[in-house]
Write a protein that holds these residues in place. Structure first.
Motif, mmCIF file in Angstrom:
data_model
loop_
_atom_site.group_PDB
_atom_site.id
_atom_site.type_symbol
_atom_site.label_atom_id
_atom_site.label_comp_id
_atom_site.label_asym_id
_atom_site.label_seq_id
_atom_site.Cartn_x
_atom_site.Cartn_y
_atom_site.Cartn_z
ATOM 1 N N ILE A 46 -15.140 -19.305 34.030
ATOM 2 C CA ILE A 46 -14.756 -19.844 35.347
ATOM 3 C C ILE A 46 -13.251 -19.762 35.537
ATOM 4 C CG2 ILE A 46 -14.620 -21.977 36.682
ATOM 5 C CD1 ILE A 46 -17.386 -22.697 35.566
ATOM 6 N N ILE A 47 -12.474 -20.146 34.517
ATOM 7 C CA ILE A 47 -11.014 -20.084 34.629
ATOM 8 C C ILE A 47 -10.557 -18.637 34.772
ATOM 9 C CG2 ILE A 47 -8.854 -20.527 33.409
ATOM 10 C CD1 ILE A 47 -10.200 -22.964 32.151
ATOM 11 N N SER A 48 -11.168 -17.723 34.024
ATOM 12 C CA SER A 48 -10.792 -16.310 34.102
ATOM 13 C C SER A 48 -11.040 -15.745 35.503
ATOM 14 C CB SER A 48 -11.572 -15.510 33.060
ATOM 15 O OG SER A 48 -11.319 -14.127 33.186
ATOM 16 N N VAL A 49 -12.226 -16.002 36.054
ATOM 17 C CA VAL A 49 -12.557 -15.476 37.391
ATOM 18 C C VAL A 49 -11.730 -16.166 38.464
ATOM 19 C CG1 VAL A 49 -14.416 -15.261 39.082
ATOM 20 C CG2 VAL A 49 -14.863 -14.776 36.680
ATOM 21 N N MET A 50 -11.542 -17.479 38.324
ATOM 22 C CA MET A 50 -10.772 -18.215 39.327
ATOM 23 C C MET A 50 -9.329 -17.734 39.392
ATOM 24 S SD MET A 50 -12.477 -20.363 41.121
ATOM 25 C CE MET A 50 -11.119 -21.337 41.744
ATOM 26 N N PHE A 51 -8.761 -17.371 38.249
ATOM 27 C CA PHE A 51 -7.379 -16.898 38.283
ATOM 28 C C PHE A 51 -7.265 -15.562 39.012
ATOM 29 C CE2 PHE A 51 -3.618 -14.772 36.527
ATOM 30 C CZ PHE A 51 -2.661 -15.716 36.850
ATOM 31 N N GLU A 52 -8.273 -14.713 38.896
ATOM 32 C CA GLU A 52 -8.252 -13.461 39.660
ATOM 33 C C GLU A 52 -8.326 -13.735 41.149
ATOM 34 O OE1 GLU A 52 -7.555 -10.684 38.148
ATOM 35 O OE2 GLU A 52 -7.593 -11.734 36.228
ATOM 36 N N PHE A 53 -9.110 -14.725 41.547
ATOM 37 C CA PHE A 53 -9.140 -15.114 42.955
ATOM 38 C C PHE A 53 -7.790 -15.666 43.404
ATOM 39 C CE2 PHE A 53 -13.874 -15.317 42.549
ATOM 40 C CZ PHE A 53 -14.164 -14.450 43.602
ATOM 41 N N LEU A 54 -7.121 -16.402 42.524
ATOM 42 C CA LEU A 54 -5.785 -16.901 42.849
ATOM 43 C C LEU A 54 -4.805 -15.745 43.028
ATOM 44 C CD1 LEU A 54 -5.427 -20.024 40.521
ATOM 45 C CD2 LEU A 54 -5.486 -20.005 43.019
ATOM 46 N N GLU A 55 -4.912 -14.717 42.199
ATOM 47 C CA GLU A 55 -4.039 -13.559 42.373
ATOM 48 C C GLU A 55 -4.289 -12.876 43.712
ATOM 49 O OE1 GLU A 55 -2.738 -11.869 38.042
ATOM 50 O OE2 GLU A 55 -4.630 -11.131 38.868
ATOM 51 N N TYR A 56 -5.559 -12.752 44.091
ATOM 52 C CA TYR A 56 -5.869 -12.216 45.416
ATOM 53 C C TYR A 56 -5.242 -13.070 46.516
ATOM 54 C CZ TYR A 56 -9.268 -8.534 44.325
ATOM 55 O OH TYR A 56 -9.862 -7.382 43.909
ATOM 56 N N TRP A 72 -8.309 -3.190 42.477
ATOM 57 C CA TRP A 72 -9.550 -3.947 42.281
ATOM 58 C C TRP A 72 -10.091 -3.764 40.869
ATOM 59 C CZ3 TRP A 72 -13.957 -1.525 40.750
ATOM 60 C CH2 TRP A 72 -14.023 -0.136 40.915
ATOM 61 N N TRP A 73 -9.992 -2.551 40.332
ATOM 62 C CA TRP A 73 -10.510 -2.323 38.992
ATOM 63 C C TRP A 73 -9.601 -2.937 37.927
ATOM 64 C CZ3 TRP A 73 -6.858 0.559 36.471
ATOM 65 C CH2 TRP A 73 -6.044 1.378 37.244
ATOM 66 N N ASP A 74 -8.337 -3.139 38.267
ATOM 67 C CA ASP A 74 -7.437 -3.841 37.346
ATOM 68 C C ASP A 74 -7.815 -5.320 37.266
ATOM 69 O OD1 ASP A 74 -5.426 -4.328 35.598
ATOM 70 O OD2 ASP A 74 -3.788 -3.842 36.948
ATOM 71 N N HIS A 75 -8.203 -5.896 38.424
ATOM 72 C CA HIS A 75 -8.641 -7.295 38.446
ATOM 73 C C HIS A 75 -9.936 -7.490 37.662
ATOM 74 C CE1 HIS A 75 -5.810 -9.321 41.088
ATOM 75 N NE2 HIS A 75 -5.878 -8.326 41.953
ATOM 76 N N TRP A 76 -10.976 -6.771 38.046
ATOM 77 C CA TRP A 76 -12.330 -7.108 37.617
ATOM 78 C C TRP A 76 -12.798 -6.327 36.388
ATOM 79 C CZ3 TRP A 76 -13.134 -11.465 39.646
ATOM 80 C CH2 TRP A 76 -12.665 -11.735 40.926
ATOM 81 N N ILE A 77 -12.273 -5.126 36.168
ATOM 82 C CA ILE A 77 -12.715 -4.345 35.014
ATOM 83 C C ILE A 77 -11.774 -4.562 33.830
ATOM 84 C CG2 ILE A 77 -13.182 -2.037 34.140
ATOM 85 C CD1 ILE A 77 -14.017 -1.198 36.910
ATOM 86 N N MET A 78 -10.479 -4.260 34.036
ATOM 87 C CA MET A 78 -9.546 -4.367 32.918
ATOM 88 C C MET A 78 -9.293 -5.813 32.520
ATOM 89 S SD MET A 78 -6.713 -1.368 33.505
ATOM 90 C CE MET A 78 -5.945 -1.846 31.961
ATOM 91 N N ASP A 79 -9.131 -6.707 33.531
ATOM 92 C CA ASP A 79 -8.815 -8.104 33.217
ATOM 93 C C ASP A 79 -10.061 -8.894 32.839
ATOM 94 O OD1 ASP A 79 -6.182 -7.599 33.617
ATOM 95 O OD2 ASP A 79 -6.005 -8.623 35.533
ATOM 96 N N VAL A 80 -10.980 -9.078 33.805
ATOM 97 C CA VAL A 80 -12.104 -9.986 33.593
ATOM 98 C C VAL A 80 -13.068 -9.460 32.536
ATOM 99 C CG1 VAL A 80 -14.097 -11.070 34.698
ATOM 100 C CG2 VAL A 80 -11.925 -10.942 35.922
ATOM 101 N N LEU A 81 -13.477 -8.192 32.652
ATOM 102 C CA LEU A 81 -14.509 -7.662 31.758
ATOM 103 C C LEU A 81 -13.952 -7.232 30.407
ATOM 104 C CD1 LEU A 81 -16.726 -5.568 34.209
ATOM 105 C CD2 LEU A 81 -17.121 -7.874 33.322
ATOM 106 N N VAL A 82 -12.870 -6.434 30.419
ATOM 107 C CA VAL A 82 -12.395 -5.843 29.167
ATOM 108 C C VAL A 82 -11.514 -6.826 28.392
ATOM 109 C CG1 VAL A 82 -11.114 -3.937 28.131
ATOM 110 C CG2 VAL A 82 -12.556 -3.519 30.135
#
Length: 425
Positions: free
Chosen positions: A185-195, A208-218
């Motif tokens: 939750i904290i990981s995903v929420m911080f990406e929303f804060l960056e947006y 978008w792939w830097d947010h969700w693929i490299m950051d959140v997933l990888v």
């Protein structure tokens, strides 16, 4: 010829039988010894050393000496926290560093914006100069056909030192929080804060792939996964300690020394946010403070003109790595057993104060950036999220709880009537 070969057992035996017994004295506080050494150092500076005629140098030296004296006092006299490995003095040291850092932030907060930024030059002469922020957005094509030499150059450009830093950071955060759901939750929420805040800080503008693929997933996801595996190992590990000199083999002694850097015992965090309103609000507060501390990392270096690769930014992260685990343990104890832990722990109190103070510095030093209008559709998204959380809180802890209480009361009354009827029969 065996006789010509160096025998490594001799120095190993000497280390385990002569050197290590002298190390055991480190288990004591040595308050008198530290006081004696400190007094000797002050006497030397006062009577034998000539004071330089340099006001700036003497000011820096006096501040450093004052901090060192306070650290000596704290390491020997401060109250122990919940952690004892590798040594209680190690955690007392970081508690004192926390106090020093909070006092430094308070000092910076009371300065003017110009004086505060220029004061950083006393720490590093290269600071105090405005620095451009790097834009991580721009060309977001994963495969760039226009670049014949390297069509995947956008991906390689993002593979900088922050990639392993993200992985290591989330590995350590997982060890602190000890819960997969809260970490995600904290990981995903911080990406929303960056947006949401990319209109304020340019380096929040990522592909978008830097947010969700490299950051959140990888990076974040792999760090959380490795952290959970480590937590599983720590929870299954037996914690039956044996004295070093009661272990017969040298291999066992070396293994015991290595395990000195592991926890003395293990407490599994069961946050259970939906169990009652108090725990739910506590978990929301923890998530909020985590996100605020993450944002402070970016905003502080922006308002104080520190480049991302500066050693002070790294030292701040090292600081939070050492104090964050203790603070989370104290918060959990205070939330889980308020009858025994009647007040919030000292490290948790200081970390909360530091997070708030850092945010206040950001607000004071650059209110124009903070007050930049947020796009309307982003405001709508956050309002919707807050309404959903508020609605679920009302339903879970008031409406549903009232229904369950009523149903329980009806069941008890029905059981009582049946029992009375059977007794009369």
């Amino acid at each position: 010829d065996r006789s010509s070969r160096p025998n490594i057992c001799v120095p190993l035996c000497f280390f385990l039988t002569v050197i290590l017994p002298s190390v055991c004295v480190c288990r004591r506080a040595h308050t008198v010894t530290v006081l004696f050494i400190l007094t000797c150092a002050l006497v030397y500076v006062t009577l034998l050393e000539e004071t330089p005629q340099d006001t700036t140098y003497n000011t820096k030296r006096g501040i450093v000496a004052s901090i060192l004296v306070f650290l000596c006092f704290g390491v020997t006299q401060a109250k122990d926290g919940p952690f004892t490995r590798p040594h209680p003095a190690y955690w007392r040291f970081w508690l004192c560093v926390t106090v020093v850092y909070e006092l430094f932030l308070i000092f910076i907060l009371f300065q003017t914006v110009h004086d505060g930024r220029q004061f950083m030059k006393y720490i590093d002469p290269k600071l105090g100069v405005p620095l451009p922020e790097r834009d991580y957005g721009g060309n977001c094509l994963i495969y760039d056909p226009g670049n014949v030499t390297d069509p995947f150059h956008n991906i390689w450009d993002k593979m900088d030192g922050f990639v392993p830093a993200h992985f290591l950071g989330w590995y350590i955060k997982t060890l602190m929080i000890r819960d997969w759901w809260m970490c995600m939750i904290i990981s995903v929420m911080f990406e929303f804060l960056e947006y949401s805040l990319e209109h304020q800080l340019p380096n929040f503008s990522e592909c978008w792939w830097d947010h969700w693929i490299m950051d959140v997933l990888v990076c974040n996801g792999l760090g959380i996964y490795c952290g959970m595996k480590t937590l599983a190992w720590l929870s299954m590990k037996p914690y039956q300690w044996q004295g070093l000199w009661n272990i017969p083999t040298y291999k066992g002694k070396i293994k015991r020394i290595a395990f000195q850097f592991t926890p003395y015992s293990w407490v599994k965090f069961e946050w259970k946010p939906a169990s009652n309103l108090r725990r739910w609000l506590a978990v929301l507060g923890i998530i909020f403070m985590f996100l605020l501390a993450e944002l402070n990392t970016f905003y502080l270096k922006f308002v104080l003109w520190m480049p991302p690769e500066h050693y002070l930014v790294l030292l701040r992260l090292v600081f939070f790595v050492n104090v964050g685990g203790v603070a989370m343990r104290e918060i959990y104890d205070f939330m889980d057993d308020p009858k025994f832990h009647k007040k919030l722990g000292q490290q948790a109190w200081l970390v909360a104060a530091i997070t708030v103070t850092e945010f206040l510095i950001v607000v004071k030093y650059d209110p124009n950036t903070i007050m930049l209008p947020i796009p309307f559709f982003i405001i709508q998204c956050w309002i919707l999220g807050i309404i959903l959380i508020f609605t679920w809180t009302l339903w879970r802890f008031f409406i549903r709880m009232t229904k369950q209480t009523t149903q329980l009361a009806v069941a008890v009354n029905h059981f009582t009537l049946q029992k009375q009827h059977s007794f009369q029969s």
